[in-house]
Scaffold this active site. Structure first.
Site, PDB file in Angstrom:
ATOM      1  N   SER A  51       0.815  -1.225   0.000  1.00  0.00           N
ATOM      2  CA  SER A  51       0.000   0.000   0.000  1.00  0.00           C
ATOM      3  C   SER A  51       0.846   1.272   0.000  1.00  0.00           C
ATOM      4  O   SER A  51       0.470   2.267  -0.615  1.00  0.00           O
ATOM      5  CB  SER A  51      -0.951  -0.004   1.197  1.00  0.00           C
ATOM      6  OG  SER A  51      -0.231  -0.097   2.412  1.00  0.00           O
ATOM      7  N   CYS A  81      -6.613  -6.608   0.173  1.00  0.00           N
ATOM      8  CA  CYS A  81      -5.390  -6.491   0.972  1.00  0.00           C
ATOM      9  C   CYS A  81      -4.830  -5.062   0.931  1.00  0.00           C
ATOM     10  O   CYS A  81      -5.399  -4.181   1.560  1.00  0.00           O
ATOM     11  CB  CYS A  81      -4.379  -7.545   0.528  1.00  0.00           C
ATOM     12  SG  CYS A  81      -3.186  -7.918   1.820  1.00  0.00           S
ATOM     13  N   ARG A 140       0.613 -11.007   4.606  1.00  0.00           N
ATOM     14  CA  ARG A 140       0.870  -9.776   5.383  1.00  0.00           C
ATOM     15  C   ARG A 140      -0.421  -8.931   5.404  1.00  0.00           C
ATOM     16  O   ARG A 140      -0.429  -7.744   5.105  1.00  0.00           O
ATOM     17  CB  ARG A 140       2.031  -8.970   4.786  1.00  0.00           C
ATOM     18  CG  ARG A 140       3.384  -9.514   5.184  1.00  0.00           C
ATOM     19  CD  ARG A 140       4.502  -8.572   4.828  1.00  0.00           C
ATOM     20  NE  ARG A 140       4.418  -8.174   3.436  1.00  0.00           N
ATOM     21  CZ  ARG A 140       4.439  -6.913   3.014  1.00  0.00           C
ATOM     22  NH1 ARG A 140       4.557  -5.931   3.857  1.00  0.00           N
ATOM     23  NH2 ARG A 140       4.347  -6.657   1.737  1.00  0.00           N
ATOM     24  N   HIS A 198      -6.696 -12.267  -0.345  1.00  0.00           N
ATOM     25  CA  HIS A 198      -6.642 -12.299  -1.812  1.00  0.00           C
ATOM     26  C   HIS A 198      -7.501 -13.448  -2.293  1.00  0.00           C
ATOM     27  O   HIS A 198      -7.067 -14.601  -2.206  1.00  0.00           O
ATOM     28  CB  HIS A 198      -5.211 -12.557  -2.288  1.00  0.00           C
ATOM     29  CG  HIS A 198      -4.223 -11.532  -1.879  1.00  0.00           C
ATOM     30  ND1 HIS A 198      -3.866 -10.480  -2.689  1.00  0.00           N
ATOM     31  CD2 HIS A 198      -3.491 -11.389  -0.757  1.00  0.00           C
ATOM     32  CE1 HIS A 198      -2.964  -9.741  -2.071  1.00  0.00           C
ATOM     33  NE2 HIS A 198      -2.717 -10.266  -0.903  1.00  0.00           N
ATOM     34  N   GLU A 200      -8.174 -13.603  -5.412  1.00  0.00           N
ATOM     35  CA  GLU A 200      -7.830 -13.660  -6.841  1.00  0.00           C
ATOM     36  C   GLU A 200      -6.722 -14.655  -7.146  1.00  0.00           C
ATOM     37  O   GLU A 200      -6.459 -14.932  -8.299  1.00  0.00           O
ATOM     38  CB  GLU A 200      -7.447 -12.254  -7.347  1.00  0.00           C
ATOM     39  CG  GLU A 200      -6.104 -11.708  -6.886  1.00  0.00           C
ATOM     40  CD  GLU A 200      -6.125 -11.131  -5.473  1.00  0.00           C
ATOM     41  OE1 GLU A 200      -7.162 -11.241  -4.790  1.00  0.00           O
ATOM     42  OE2 GLU A 200      -5.094 -10.584  -5.049  1.00  0.00           O
TER      43      GLU A 200
HETATM   44  N1  GLN Z   1       1.122  -5.460   4.039  1.00  0.00           N
HETATM   45  C1  GLN Z   1       0.832  -4.886   2.764  1.00  0.00           C
HETATM   46  C2  GLN Z   1       0.611  -3.379   2.860  1.00  0.00           C
HETATM   47  O1  GLN Z   1       0.662  -2.806   3.896  1.00  0.00           O
HETATM   48  C3  GLN Z   1      -0.369  -5.513   2.114  1.00  0.00           C
HETATM   49  C4  GLN Z   1      -0.047  -6.923   1.713  1.00  0.00           C
HETATM   50  C5  GLN Z   1      -0.825  -7.433   0.549  1.00  0.00           C
HETATM   51  O2  GLN Z   1      -1.465  -6.703  -0.202  1.00  0.00           O
HETATM   52  N2  GLN Z   1      -0.716  -8.718   0.345  1.00  0.00           N
HETATM   53  O3  GLN Z   1       0.390  -2.768   1.868  1.00  0.00           O
END
Ligand code: GLN
Length: 217
Positions: A51, A81, A140, A198, A200
Protein backbone atom coordinates in the site's frame (compact mmCIF):
# COMPACT_ATOMS: atom_id res chain seq x y z
CA UNK A 1 -24.91 -3.28 -18.67
CA UNK A 2 -24.31 -6.72 -20.11
CA UNK A 3 -20.56 -6.87 -19.60
CA UNK A 4 -19.30 -4.13 -17.31
CA UNK A 5 -15.88 -2.64 -17.92
CA UNK A 6 -13.82 -2.94 -14.75
CA UNK A 7 -10.37 -1.44 -14.39
CA UNK A 8 -7.52 -2.89 -12.37
CA UNK A 9 -5.16 -0.27 -10.98
CA UNK A 10 -1.86 -1.40 -12.49
CA UNK A 11 0.79 0.63 -10.68
CA UNK A 12 2.02 -2.27 -8.51
CA UNK A 13 0.67 -5.53 -7.15
CA UNK A 14 -1.03 -8.66 -8.44
CA UNK A 15 -2.76 -7.07 -11.43
CA UNK A 16 -2.80 -10.09 -13.74
CA UNK A 17 -4.60 -12.28 -11.20
CA UNK A 18 -7.38 -9.70 -10.76
CA UNK A 19 -7.76 -9.31 -14.53
CA UNK A 20 -8.22 -13.09 -14.83
CA UNK A 21 -10.67 -13.27 -11.92
CA UNK A 22 -12.74 -10.37 -13.31
CA UNK A 23 -12.91 -11.97 -16.75
CA UNK A 24 -13.99 -15.24 -15.09
CA UNK A 25 -16.67 -13.28 -13.22
CA UNK A 26 -18.15 -11.94 -16.46
CA UNK A 27 -16.55 -8.49 -16.71
CA UNK A 28 -14.27 -6.93 -19.29
CA UNK A 29 -11.08 -6.09 -17.43
CA UNK A 30 -8.74 -3.27 -18.42
CA UNK A 31 -5.56 -2.06 -16.75
CA UNK A 32 -5.43 1.51 -15.46
CA UNK A 33 -2.27 3.59 -14.99
CA UNK A 34 -3.16 7.08 -16.19
CA UNK A 35 -5.83 9.54 -15.07
CA UNK A 36 -7.47 9.46 -18.54
CA UNK A 37 -7.95 5.69 -18.21
CA UNK A 38 -10.34 6.22 -15.29
CA UNK A 39 -12.97 7.57 -17.68
CA UNK A 40 -15.50 5.08 -18.98
CA UNK A 41 -15.01 2.56 -16.19
CA UNK A 42 -17.99 0.90 -14.52
CA UNK A 43 -15.82 -0.16 -11.58
CA UNK A 44 -12.23 -0.46 -10.40
CA UNK A 45 -10.15 -3.00 -8.49
CA UNK A 46 -7.29 -1.95 -6.23
CA UNK A 47 -5.04 -5.01 -6.14
CA UNK A 48 -2.98 -6.50 -3.37
CA UNK A 49 0.63 -5.45 -3.21
CA UNK A 50 2.28 -2.85 -1.04
CA UNK A 51 0.00 0.00 0.00
CA UNK A 52 2.86 2.45 0.69
CA UNK A 53 4.27 1.89 -2.80
CA UNK A 54 0.88 2.10 -4.51
CA UNK A 55 0.17 5.30 -2.55
CA UNK A 56 3.43 6.90 -3.78
CA UNK A 57 2.83 5.79 -7.37
CA UNK A 58 -0.76 7.09 -7.29
CA UNK A 59 0.63 10.54 -6.58
CA UNK A 60 3.56 10.30 -9.04
CA UNK A 61 1.22 9.16 -11.84
CA UNK A 62 -1.29 11.88 -10.84
CA UNK A 63 -4.06 9.34 -10.39
CA UNK A 64 -4.58 10.11 -6.69
CA UNK A 65 -6.83 13.18 -6.99
CA UNK A 66 -9.00 12.01 -9.90
CA UNK A 67 -9.45 8.60 -8.32
CA UNK A 68 -10.43 10.12 -4.98
CA UNK A 69 -12.96 12.27 -6.80
CA UNK A 70 -14.30 9.27 -8.69
CA UNK A 71 -14.76 7.33 -5.43
CA UNK A 72 -16.60 10.30 -3.90
CA UNK A 73 -18.76 10.48 -7.02
CA UNK A 74 -19.78 6.83 -6.51
CA UNK A 75 -17.42 4.70 -8.60
CA UNK A 76 -17.70 1.09 -7.36
CA UNK A 77 -14.31 -0.04 -6.07
CA UNK A 78 -13.08 -3.37 -4.73
CA UNK A 79 -9.83 -3.40 -2.75
CA UNK A 80 -8.04 -6.60 -1.74
CA UNK A 81 -5.39 -6.49 0.97
CA UNK A 82 -3.26 -3.42 0.10
CA UNK A 83 -6.37 -2.25 -1.77
CA UNK A 84 -8.37 -2.52 1.47
CA UNK A 85 -5.79 -0.29 3.16
CA UNK A 86 -6.09 2.25 0.34
CA UNK A 87 -9.89 2.41 0.74
CA UNK A 88 -9.76 2.90 4.51
CA UNK A 89 -10.39 6.30 6.04
CA UNK A 90 -7.99 5.46 8.89
CA UNK A 91 -4.88 3.24 9.05
CA UNK A 92 -2.99 1.90 12.06
CA UNK A 93 0.66 1.03 11.45
CA UNK A 94 0.95 3.38 8.50
CA UNK A 95 4.33 4.81 7.54
CA UNK A 96 4.75 8.47 8.52
CA UNK A 97 3.90 9.83 5.06
CA UNK A 98 1.38 7.19 4.00
CA UNK A 99 -1.94 8.44 2.71
CA UNK A 100 -4.99 6.50 1.66
CA UNK A 101 -7.65 7.26 -0.90
CA UNK A 102 -10.28 6.65 1.75
CA UNK A 103 -14.00 6.31 1.23
CA UNK A 104 -14.76 3.56 3.73
CA UNK A 105 -15.50 4.47 7.34
CA UNK A 106 -13.12 1.86 8.74
CA UNK A 107 -9.91 1.73 10.73
CA UNK A 108 -7.58 -0.85 9.19
CA UNK A 109 -4.51 -2.27 10.91
CA UNK A 110 -1.65 -3.00 8.49
CA UNK A 111 0.21 -6.31 8.74
CA UNK A 112 -2.22 -7.23 11.51
CA UNK A 113 -1.85 -10.98 11.11
CA UNK A 114 1.94 -10.76 11.28
CA UNK A 115 4.85 -10.71 8.88
CA UNK A 116 5.38 -12.36 5.50
CA UNK A 117 6.23 -15.69 7.20
CA UNK A 118 2.89 -15.56 9.02
CA UNK A 119 0.98 -15.59 5.74
CA UNK A 120 -1.61 -18.34 5.56
CA UNK A 121 -4.43 -19.78 3.55
CA UNK A 122 -7.85 -20.25 5.00
CA UNK A 123 -11.45 -20.48 3.93
CA UNK A 124 -13.83 -17.68 4.70
CA UNK A 125 -17.59 -17.80 4.94
CA UNK A 126 -18.65 -14.51 3.39
CA UNK A 127 -22.08 -12.87 3.40
CA UNK A 128 -23.27 -12.23 -0.15
CA UNK A 129 -21.15 -15.05 -1.53
CA UNK A 130 -23.24 -18.21 -1.84
CA UNK A 131 -21.87 -21.70 -2.27
CA UNK A 132 -19.79 -22.23 0.84
CA UNK A 133 -16.54 -20.76 2.17
CA UNK A 134 -14.23 -18.89 -0.17
CA UNK A 135 -10.60 -20.04 -0.31
CA UNK A 136 -8.61 -17.03 0.86
CA UNK A 137 -4.90 -16.22 0.97
CA UNK A 138 -3.78 -13.88 3.74
CA UNK A 139 -0.40 -12.35 2.86
CA UNK A 140 0.87 -9.78 5.38
CA UNK A 141 -2.80 -9.03 5.60
CA UNK A 142 -4.56 -6.17 7.36
CA UNK A 143 -7.74 -6.54 9.38
CA UNK A 144 -10.50 -4.07 10.09
CA UNK A 145 -10.12 -2.93 13.65
CA UNK A 146 -13.16 -0.67 13.71
CA UNK A 147 -16.07 -0.27 11.32
CA UNK A 148 -18.46 2.67 11.30
CA UNK A 149 -22.24 2.29 11.48
CA UNK A 150 -22.69 2.46 7.71
CA UNK A 151 -20.30 -0.41 7.11
CA UNK A 152 -21.57 -3.95 6.55
CA UNK A 153 -19.31 -6.66 7.97
CA UNK A 154 -19.26 -9.54 5.47
CA UNK A 155 -16.73 -11.90 7.01
CA UNK A 156 -14.57 -12.54 10.03
CA UNK A 157 -11.78 -14.95 10.77
CA UNK A 158 -10.77 -16.09 14.25
CA UNK A 159 -7.08 -16.63 13.72
CA UNK A 160 -4.74 -17.87 11.06
CA UNK A 161 -5.77 -21.17 9.61
CA UNK A 162 -8.90 -21.48 11.69
CA UNK A 163 -12.28 -21.92 10.03
CA UNK A 164 -14.34 -18.77 9.89
CA UNK A 165 -17.85 -17.87 10.89
CA UNK A 166 -20.27 -16.02 8.67
CA UNK A 167 -20.65 -12.48 9.89
CA UNK A 168 -23.98 -10.92 10.70
CA UNK A 169 -25.37 -8.10 8.60
CA UNK A 170 -23.95 -5.49 10.92
CA UNK A 171 -21.47 -5.03 13.69
CA UNK A 172 -22.79 -6.11 17.04
CA UNK A 173 -25.22 -8.62 15.62
CA UNK A 174 -25.56 -11.92 17.42
CA UNK A 175 -24.88 -14.13 14.41
CA UNK A 176 -22.52 -16.24 16.47
CA UNK A 177 -22.86 -17.31 20.06
CA UNK A 178 -19.07 -17.65 20.16
CA UNK A 179 -17.36 -15.30 22.63
CA UNK A 180 -14.64 -14.60 20.05
CA UNK A 181 -16.31 -13.58 16.81
CA UNK A 182 -12.93 -13.11 15.13
CA UNK A 183 -11.37 -10.28 13.20
CA UNK A 184 -13.22 -8.47 10.45
CA UNK A 185 -11.75 -9.42 7.08
CA UNK A 186 -14.42 -8.37 4.56
CA UNK A 187 -16.54 -5.23 4.51
CA UNK A 188 -18.89 -3.34 2.25
CA UNK A 189 -20.05 0.26 2.36
CA UNK A 190 -22.33 1.25 -0.49
CA UNK A 191 -20.48 0.42 -3.68
CA UNK A 192 -17.14 -0.06 -1.96
CA UNK A 193 -16.01 -3.60 -1.17
CA UNK A 194 -12.83 -4.66 0.62
CA UNK A 195 -11.24 -7.92 1.73
CA UNK A 196 -8.12 -8.47 3.88
CA UNK A 197 -7.36 -11.52 1.81
CA UNK A 198 -6.64 -12.30 -1.81
CA UNK A 199 -9.43 -14.29 -3.43
CA UNK A 200 -7.83 -13.66 -6.84
CA UNK A 201 -4.98 -16.12 -6.40
CA UNK A 202 -7.04 -19.13 -5.43
CA UNK A 203 -8.93 -19.70 -8.69
CA UNK A 204 -12.34 -18.96 -7.15
CA UNK A 205 -14.08 -16.01 -8.78
CA UNK A 206 -17.06 -15.67 -6.41
CA UNK A 207 -15.85 -12.55 -4.60
CA UNK A 208 -15.27 -10.93 -8.00
CA UNK A 209 -18.76 -12.08 -9.00
CA UNK A 210 -20.10 -10.25 -5.94
CA UNK A 211 -18.21 -7.13 -7.03
CA UNK A 212 -19.53 -7.44 -10.60
CA UNK A 213 -23.05 -7.68 -9.14
CA UNK A 214 -22.41 -4.52 -7.06
CA UNK A 215 -21.18 -2.76 -10.22
CA UNK A 216 -24.37 -3.78 -12.06
CA UNK A 217 -26.74 -2.70 -9.25
N1 GLN B 1 1.12 -5.46 4.04
C1 GLN B 1 0.83 -4.89 2.76
C2 GLN B 1 0.61 -3.38 2.86
O1 GLN B 1 0.66 -2.81 3.90
C3 GLN B 1 -0.37 -5.51 2.11
C4 GLN B 1 -0.05 -6.92 1.71
C5 GLN B 1 -0.82 -7.43 0.55
O2 GLN B 1 -1.46 -6.70 -0.20
N2 GLN B 1 -0.72 -8.72 0.34
O3 GLN B 1 0.39 -2.77 1.87
Amino acid sequence: MVKPVIGVLALQGDVREHVAALEAAGARAVTVRRPAELGGLDGLVLPGGESTTIDKLLRIFEVYDPLRAAITAGLPVYGSCAGMILLADRVLGATHDQQTLGGMDVTVRRNAFGRQVDSFESSVEMAGVPGGPVPAAFIRAPWVEEAGPGVQVLARTRHRGAPTVAAGAAEGSTASADADPGRIVAVRQGKLLATSFHPEITGDARVHELFVAIVKE
